[in-house]
Write an enzyme that holds these catalytic residues in place. Structure first.
Site, PDB file in Angstrom:
ATOM      1  N   VAL A 336       0.834  -1.207   0.000  1.00 21.11           N
ATOM      2  CA  VAL A 336       0.000   0.000   0.000  1.00 21.11           C
ATOM      3  C   VAL A 336       0.865   1.252   0.000  1.00 21.11           C
ATOM      4  CG1 VAL A 336      -1.699   1.318   1.312  1.00 21.11           C
ATOM      5  CG2 VAL A 336      -1.938  -1.167   1.094  1.00 21.11           C
ATOM      6  N   ALA A 337       1.958   1.205   0.761  1.00 23.51           N
ATOM      7  CA  ALA A 337       2.854   2.362   0.816  1.00 23.51           C
ATOM      8  C   ALA A 337       3.527   2.606  -0.535  1.00 23.51           C
ATOM      9  CB  ALA A 337       3.902   2.164   1.898  1.00 23.51           C
ATOM     10  N   ASP A 383      -8.449  21.010 -44.301  1.00 23.52           N
ATOM     11  CA  ASP A 383      -8.561  21.602 -45.634  1.00 23.52           C
ATOM     12  C   ASP A 383      -8.627  23.117 -45.491  1.00 23.52           C
ATOM     13  OD1 ASP A 383     -11.049  22.162 -44.737  1.00 23.52           O
ATOM     14  OD2 ASP A 383     -12.044  20.571 -45.835  1.00 23.52           O
TER      15      ASP A 383
END
Length: 516
Positions: A336-337, A383
């Protein structure tokens, strides 16, 4: 514009006559052949009974209404990201472990839930922003239907029906178009009432100038721009008036085909460069973090699993579930870190800010990652017909003959919109206009078929952009003193088309003063 929902199936099961109708090249057939094909007389129009029969076959003249994406489906799409799924898995594991450890109660229970709750909060905010953006874009895309006319002047049963709802048109209807009208369906021009008829069809073809229409046939293999005897749904009449024959309605019109293409494009899900990089980053991060966590957990195996060697073989295994769970929590905490839980939130915030800036420029972004895709663009091919312009014009400089013979004066004009309050004329004489300037204003105001009116917070033009720009210029020139008596005291310069029917086509204080 399209077949009504209740008639959708009937449309698909139409007979051979209906099939031929869809492919009939009206632009390559003369007026008489078109009338014979659609079995109609331009003087009498369709009888009511025939209208009902054709409506049963072709349905209503409106765009198909596709089922909008449900909120639940939009929510699931927000988690279709590798990094987000990693965060979600980490948050769930952290929550379960916090719940397991918190069974003892006390301060540990409260602090243990902080980390998973913060991750859940980040994911929720990220999902809310994504859902809000896509929902707003879906509503904005519905604006395509607004370019169709709501009413039409139709000849039926030998009588002219004014303001008939455009959705009730059927192939074969005879419609009269005037300047300022929106074309309600694809139609073949039968006759010109005025000497010239011009249609602004930039919304469909991207042409920067209005197209002159005629009754003459054109080759069958002509493209949209070459079909000079056809007017198309969603375009606008900017000059003249004419009588037309409805040939296609609903999803069979050119604008209906555009609607279908937009819907098909919305169903395709191609990853943007940013999403591809984030997914690659998430996969690599998952592999690295997974290996590290397994390695950390295996290093500590000796603390929750022990054994003795007897005759060279391990025996007497001792396993501690509590210690095993403890070291597993350490490995999960490490994972998680290592996960950058703030990254999705930061990316979403940056993309949302980019979307907001683009919205200020009237650019619609359906999905947040699309903003980054524009940043990756190195070459834009276009164009030279003005496709990328807003199809608006504004006067930037005014040149007039001076007070002395052989001299010229020039004035710079501010503003690029149709708002008469957007900028002013620099160096304009404070003591009023002379005869030359007055004549310029008079010609610009009176010899002009365009109109400018306010729509919400914006001003829009009715008619040719060039004439509308001249109309706005007249407003910025202000009304001369000798015409001031026709205006209410203290009346600011503004468009007055709605106040006097005689000057609806002009809509300026100049016209009001001149006509009085």
């Amino acid at each position: 514009m399209g077949r009504g929902g209740e008639n959708y199936g009937k449309r698909e099961n139409a007979g051979a006559a209906s099939s031929k109708q869809e492919t009939f090249p009206a632009w390559a057939r003369d007026v008489k052949q078109c009338e014979e094909k659609y079995q109609v007389n331009r003087e009498l129009g369709l009888p009511s009974a025939e209208v009902e029969k054709r409506r049963q076959i072709y349905g209503l003249n409106e765009l198909l209404k596709h089922e909008p994406t449900s909120i639940f489906q939009l929510l699931l799409e927000q988690f279709n990201d590798t990094l987000v799924r990693i965060l979600l898995a980490a948050a769930i594991i952290s929550f379960v472990l916090a719940w397991y450890d918190g069974e003892g109660g006390g301060e540990k229970e409260i602090t243990a839930f902080v980390e998973p709750l913060v991750i859940f909060l980040i994911l929720i905010v990220n999902a809310i922003v994504g859902i809000w953006q896509e929902s707003s874009a879906e509503k904005a895309l519905e604006a395509l239907k607004e370019i169709q006319s709501e009413h039409a002047d139709v000849i039926r049963d030998g009588k002219k029906v004014s303001s008939l709802p455009a959705k009730e048109l059927v192939p074969g209807d005879i419609v009269e178009l005037r300047v300022g009208d929106k074309v309600p369906a694809d139609m073949r021009v039968l006759s010109l009432i005025s000497s010239t008829v011009r249609v602004e069809q930039g919304s469909l073809t991207g042409e920067s100038e209005a197209v002159s229409k005629t009754v003459k046939v054109v080759p069958e293999n002509s493209d949209i721009q070459g079909k000079k005897c056809m007017v198309f749904a969603g375009t606008t009449m900017v000059n003249g008036n004419c009588i037309c024959l409805v040939t296609e309605i609903g999803m069979n019109t050119e604008i209906g085909k555009v609607h279908s293409q937009i819907h098909e494009a919305s169903q395709s899900d191609t990853d943007t460069p940013l999403k591809k990089k984030l997914n690659e980053f998430g996969e690599v991060l998952t592999l690295i973090i997974g290996m590290i966590c397994i390695l950390v957990w295996l290093i500590n195996v000796k603390y929750f699993l022990s054994w003795e060697y007897v005759d060279g073989w391990p025996t007497n295994f001792k396993f501690s579930f509590e210690k095993c769970t403890y070291y597993f929590e350490i490995a999960v905490a490490l994972a998680v870190a290592a996960i950058p839980e703030g990254l999705p939130a930061v990316i979403t915030t940056c993309l949302a800010l980019g979307t907001r800036k683009m919205a200020q420029k009237n650019a619609l972004v359906r999905k947040l990652p699309s903003v980054e895709t524009l940043g990756c663009t190195t070459v834009i091919c276009s164009d030279k017909t003005g496709t990328l312009t807003t199809n608006q014009m504004a006067v930037s400089k005014l040149v007039a003959i001076g007070s002395r013979s052989g001299t010229l004066r020039s004035f710079d004009v501010e503003g690029t919109t149709y708002d008469p309050f957007d900028g002013k004329i620099l160096g304009w004489p404070v003591d009023g206009m002379d005869a030359n300037l007055e004549m310029i204003a008079k010609i610009s105001a009176v010899c002009n078929d365009a109109g400018v009116e306010q729509s919400g917070r914006h001003y829009v033009a009715i008619g040719m952009p060039t004439e509308a720009a001249l109309k706005v210029l007249v407003e910025k020139m202000e009304l001369p003193e000798k015409y001031a008596s026709s205006s209410a005291p203290g009346d600011p310069r503004r468009m007055l088309a709605g106040l006097f029917p005689a000057v609806v086509k002009c809509g300026t204080k100049w016209c009001k003063g001149l006509l009085h």
